[in-house]
Design a protein around this motif. Structure first.
Motif, short mmCIF file in Angstrom:
data_model
loop_
_atom_site.label_atom_id
_atom_site.label_comp_id
_atom_site.label_asym_id
_atom_site.label_seq_id
_atom_site.Cartn_x
_atom_site.Cartn_y
_atom_site.Cartn_z
N PHE A 1 0.83 -1.21 0.00
CA PHE A 1 0.00 0.00 0.00
C PHE A 1 0.87 1.26 0.00
N THR A 2 0.49 2.23 -0.83
CA THR A 2 1.15 3.53 -0.81
C THR A 2 0.61 4.36 0.35
N THR A 3 1.29 5.45 0.65
CA THR A 3 0.80 6.32 1.72
C THR A 3 -0.55 6.93 1.35
N LYS A 4 -0.76 7.20 0.08
CA LYS A 4 -2.04 7.76 -0.36
C LYS A 4 -3.16 6.74 -0.20
N GLU A 5 -2.88 5.48 -0.57
CA GLU A 5 -3.88 4.43 -0.38
C GLU A 5 -4.20 4.25 1.10
N SER A 6 -3.18 4.33 1.93
CA SER A 6 -3.37 4.17 3.37
C SER A 6 -4.19 5.31 3.95
N ALA A 7 -4.03 6.51 3.38
CA ALA A 7 -4.80 7.67 3.85
C ALA A 7 -6.26 7.57 3.43
N ASN A 8 -6.51 6.97 2.29
CA ASN A 8 -7.87 6.96 1.73
C ASN A 8 -8.64 5.66 1.97
N LEU A 9 -8.00 4.67 2.60
CA LEU A 9 -8.66 3.39 2.87
C LEU A 9 -8.43 3.00 4.32
N PRO A 10 -9.35 2.20 4.90
CA PRO A 10 -10.64 1.81 4.33
C PRO A 10 -11.74 2.79 4.71
N ALA A 11 -12.95 2.53 4.25
CA ALA A 11 -14.09 3.41 4.56
C ALA A 11 -14.43 3.37 6.04
N GLU A 12 -14.98 4.50 6.51
CA GLU A 12 -15.71 4.51 7.77
C GLU A 12 -17.12 4.07 7.41
N CYS A 13 -17.64 3.05 8.07
CA CYS A 13 -18.88 2.42 7.61
C CYS A 13 -20.03 2.56 8.59
N MET A 14 -21.21 2.80 8.03
CA MET A 14 -22.46 2.69 8.78
C MET A 14 -23.02 1.29 8.54
N TYR A 15 -23.39 0.62 9.63
CA TYR A 15 -23.99 -0.71 9.52
C TYR A 15 -25.38 -0.72 10.16
N ALA A 16 -26.31 -1.37 9.48
CA ALA A 16 -27.62 -1.68 10.05
C ALA A 16 -27.50 -3.07 10.66
N ILE A 17 -27.70 -3.16 11.98
CA ILE A 17 -27.35 -4.37 12.71
C ILE A 17 -28.59 -5.16 13.12
N LYS A 18 -28.51 -6.47 12.92
CA LYS A 18 -29.48 -7.41 13.46
C LYS A 18 -28.73 -8.42 14.34
N LYS A 19 -29.44 -9.04 15.24
CA LYS A 19 -28.82 -9.99 16.16
C LYS A 19 -28.10 -11.09 15.38
N GLY A 20 -26.84 -11.34 15.75
CA GLY A 20 -26.04 -12.38 15.11
C GLY A 20 -25.20 -11.90 13.95
N ASP A 21 -25.31 -10.62 13.59
CA ASP A 21 -24.54 -10.11 12.45
C ASP A 21 -23.05 -10.09 12.73
N ASN A 22 -22.27 -10.23 11.65
CA ASN A 22 -20.82 -10.17 11.71
C ASN A 22 -20.35 -9.20 10.62
N ALA A 23 -19.69 -8.11 11.04
CA ALA A 23 -19.23 -7.10 10.08
C ALA A 23 -17.84 -7.41 9.52
N GLY A 24 -17.16 -8.43 10.07
CA GLY A 24 -15.95 -8.92 9.42
C GLY A 24 -14.61 -8.51 9.97
N TRP A 25 -14.56 -7.50 10.88
CA TRP A 25 -13.25 -7.15 11.46
C TRP A 25 -12.73 -8.34 12.26
N PRO A 26 -11.44 -8.65 12.23
CA PRO A 26 -10.33 -7.99 11.53
C PRO A 26 -10.01 -8.60 10.18
N TYR A 27 -10.83 -9.52 9.74
CA TYR A 27 -10.49 -10.32 8.56
C TYR A 27 -10.68 -9.56 7.25
N ILE A 28 -11.55 -8.57 7.26
CA ILE A 28 -11.80 -7.80 6.04
C ILE A 28 -11.84 -6.31 6.36
#
Length: 436
Positions: free
Chosen positions: A263-290
Motif C-alpha cells: 500500500f502507498t501512503t495515499k492508499e493508506s490515507a484513503n482506505l478503508p471506509a468509515e462504515c455505517m452498519y444496520a445491525i441485526k442480532k447475530g450479524d458479523n461485520a468482518g473485522w479484523p479479517y476484512i
C-alpha cells in the motif's frame, strides 16, 4: 462504482475550512455535482460554524471539559457526559436560559462516553460499566449520590475503551465494547506482523453486547454478543422507522505502515471506509479479517490474514455489507436519527453523523471535523451524504494539519427539534436551529 472526493474551499468569512465532498457507496453522482450541492447550501453562522441556509448555531456553553455524548430531557435539561471527571464529577446538568446554558449541578464519580434517557432513568457509562439514576416526573435525577450498577466488568485496555450506549423500546441496552487492537495482529501495529488466528479478542470485545436495561449487576455472562466483527463503535442509535440498531464503525489504520510493499501512503490515507452498519442480532461485520474499499464498493481481505489489497474478503457472503460508506479515518463519534418537526422535511428520519476528525492520514492532509447529514428513505440510507455543519476546526489550515480547535463528538435532539452538538476538545455545546 467509484467513490470520489475532493477538497473544496468553502467561501465564508468566518470559516474557510476544507470540506470533504464525497458520494457514499450507493451514489452515482459526480464529485463535481456533489461539491456544488454542498457549497451552495452553506451559510454563515454567528457561532463560527457554516450551515445550510435557514439554520443558525448558538454556543450554549464553553470550556466544560471533554464533553462526549449528550442527552436532553423533554423539559430541556441538558445532561452531558465527560470523558474524564472534572472536579471529581463526570456528568454535568445544564439549564438553558436566554440562549445560554449554565451548569446547574454535576455528579457521578466516573468519566466515560455514553449517556441516555429512557423509561424514567438516566443511563451513563464508564469505560468498564453502565449505571443508571432514577428520574422524577420532571426528568430530574432523584438521588445523584446513589447510581445503580446495570453492567460491570467490561474490558478496557486503554484502546477503543469508550462504552457508547443506546436503548431500544423493548427493555434492552446495547453497549459497544471496542477491540483493544488495530487489526488483531500478533504484535499490534508492528510492521509485517500477521493476524492472530481466530482473533481471540472477539470473545470479549470488537462488537455490540446486549443486556437487560432493568437488571442490575450484570456481567458478560448475563449479556448476549449481539453483533461481532466491529473494530470500534462510538456513534450508535436506534432507528425507530425500522426498529433496528445502526452503528458507525471506526475503520482500521496503518495499511502502509504495516505493509509498505502493498500500500502507498495515499492508499493508506484513503482506505478503508468509515462504515455505517444496520445491525441485526447475530450479524458479523468482518473485522479484523476484512475491510471495506469504498472506491470499488467491495469487501477486501485484510493483509494480516493473507490479503494483498485486491483479494475478495467475502466470497461466501458471510459478512454484512455497509448501509453507507464514508471517507477513511474521519472518526464517526456521534449518530442521531432525526425525528423532530423543526427542520425541513428532507431531514425527517435521516441521520446526522458527527465526525471527530482524522489524525492518521499523513502525509496527506487531515480531514473531517464536521457534522454530516445522510438522507434515509423507508429506514435505509438513500442518496449522497452532505456536509451539514462545518467550521469546528477553526480554519482550513487547522483541518489539513489536524490541529482542530474543536472536534464534534456527541449529538442529541431537543424537545423543540433543535440539534445539540458537543465538542470534546474545548467543551463547547452548540444548539443548531432552523427558522424559515
Amino acid at each position: 462504482m467509484k467513490n470520489r472526493f475532493n477538497f473544496v474551499l468553502a467561501a465564508t468569512a468566518l470559516a474557510g475550512s476544507v470540506l470533504f465532498a464525497a458520494c457514499n457507496s450507493n451514489s452515482k453522482k459526480s464529485s463535481a455535482d456533489n461539491t456544488a450541492a454542498t457549497a451552495d447550501t452553506l451559510a454563515k453562522a454567528g457561532s463560527g460554524l457554516t450551515l445550510p441556509s435557514g439554520f443558525s448555531a448558538n454556543v450554549l456553553a464553553k470550556n466544560l471539559g471533554g464533553t462526549r455524548h449528550i442527552a436532553v430531557s423533554p423539559q430541556g435539561d441538558i445532561f452531558v457526559k465527560l470523558g474524564k471527571t472534572k472536579d471529581g464529577k463526570g456528568i454535568l446538568v445544564l439549564h438553558e436560559n436566554n440562549g445560554k446554558a449554565e451548569v446547574k449541578n454535576s455528579f457521578g464519580d466516573f468519566g466515560g462516553t455514553g449517556i441516555y434517557i429512557k423509561s424514567g432513568y438516566l443511563y451513563a457509562s464508564s469505560d468498564e460499566g453502565v449505571f443508571r439514576y432514577k428520574l422524577n416526573d420532571k426528568n430530574e435525577v432523584i438521588d445523584q449520590s446513589k447510581p445503580e450498577t446495570v453492567v460491570k466488568g467490561l474490558i478496557s485496555r486503554n484502546e477503543h475503551e469508550a462504552k457508547a450506549i443506546v436503548l431500544d423500546d423493548a427493555g434492552n441496552l446495547y453497549v459497544n465494547i471496542g477491540a483493544y487492537s488495530n487489526s488483531c495482529q500478533v504484535k499490534d501495529r508492528e510492521k509485517g506482523s500477521m493476524g492472530q488466528p481466530g482473533c481471540p479478542i472477539l470473545d470479549s470485545a470488537g462488537g455490540i453486547w446486549q443486556f437487560k436495561a432493568d437488571k442490575l449487576n450484570q456481567t458478560y455472562k448475563d449479556g448476549v454478543r449481539y453483533a461481532t466483527g466491529l473494530r470500534n463503535v462510538v456513534g450508535l442509535d436506534w432507528n425507530k422507522q425500522n426498529n433496528q440498531l445502526f452503528v458507525m464503525q471506526h475503520g482500521r489504520d496503518a495499511l502502509h505502515d504495516i505493509f509498505p510493499d502493498m500500500f502507498t501512503t495515499k492508499e493508506s490515507a484513503n482506505l478503508p471506509a468509515e462504515c455505517m452498519y444496520a445491525i441485526k442480532k447475530g450479524d458479523n461485520a468482518g473485522w479484523p479479517y476484512i475491510y471495506f474499499n469504498q472506491d470499488i464498493n467491495k469487501k477486501i481481505l485484510s493483509p494480516e490474514y493473507g490479503g494483498d489489497g485486491k483479494k475478495d474478503g467475502d466470497p461466501t457472503n458471510k459478512y454484512i455489507s455497509p448501509a453507507a460508506a464514508y471517507p477513511a479515518h474521519l472518526a464517526p463519534d456521534g449518530l442521531l436519527f432525526y425525528t423532530g418537526d423543526q427542520f425541513p422535511e428532507k431531514y425527517k428520519n435521516g441521520a446526522f453523523i458527527a465526525f471527530h476528525g482524522s489524525w492518521n492520514r499523513a502525509p496527506e492532509p487531515q480531514a473531517g471535523y464536521f457534522v454530516v447529514f445522510q438522507p434515509f428513505k423507508n429506514g435505509k440510507a438513500d442518496g449522497k451524504w452532505e456536509v451539514f455543519a462545518d467550521g469546528f476546526s477553526g480554519s482550513a489550515e487547522n483541518t489539513a494539519k489536524g490541529n482542530a480547535v474543536r472536534r464534534p463528538c456527541g449529538l442529541a435532539q431537543g424537545p423543540d427539534g433543535s440539534l445539540y452538538v458537543t465538542d470534546d476538545s474545548k467543551g463547547t455545546i452548540y444548539k443548531i436551529s432552523y427558522k424559515k
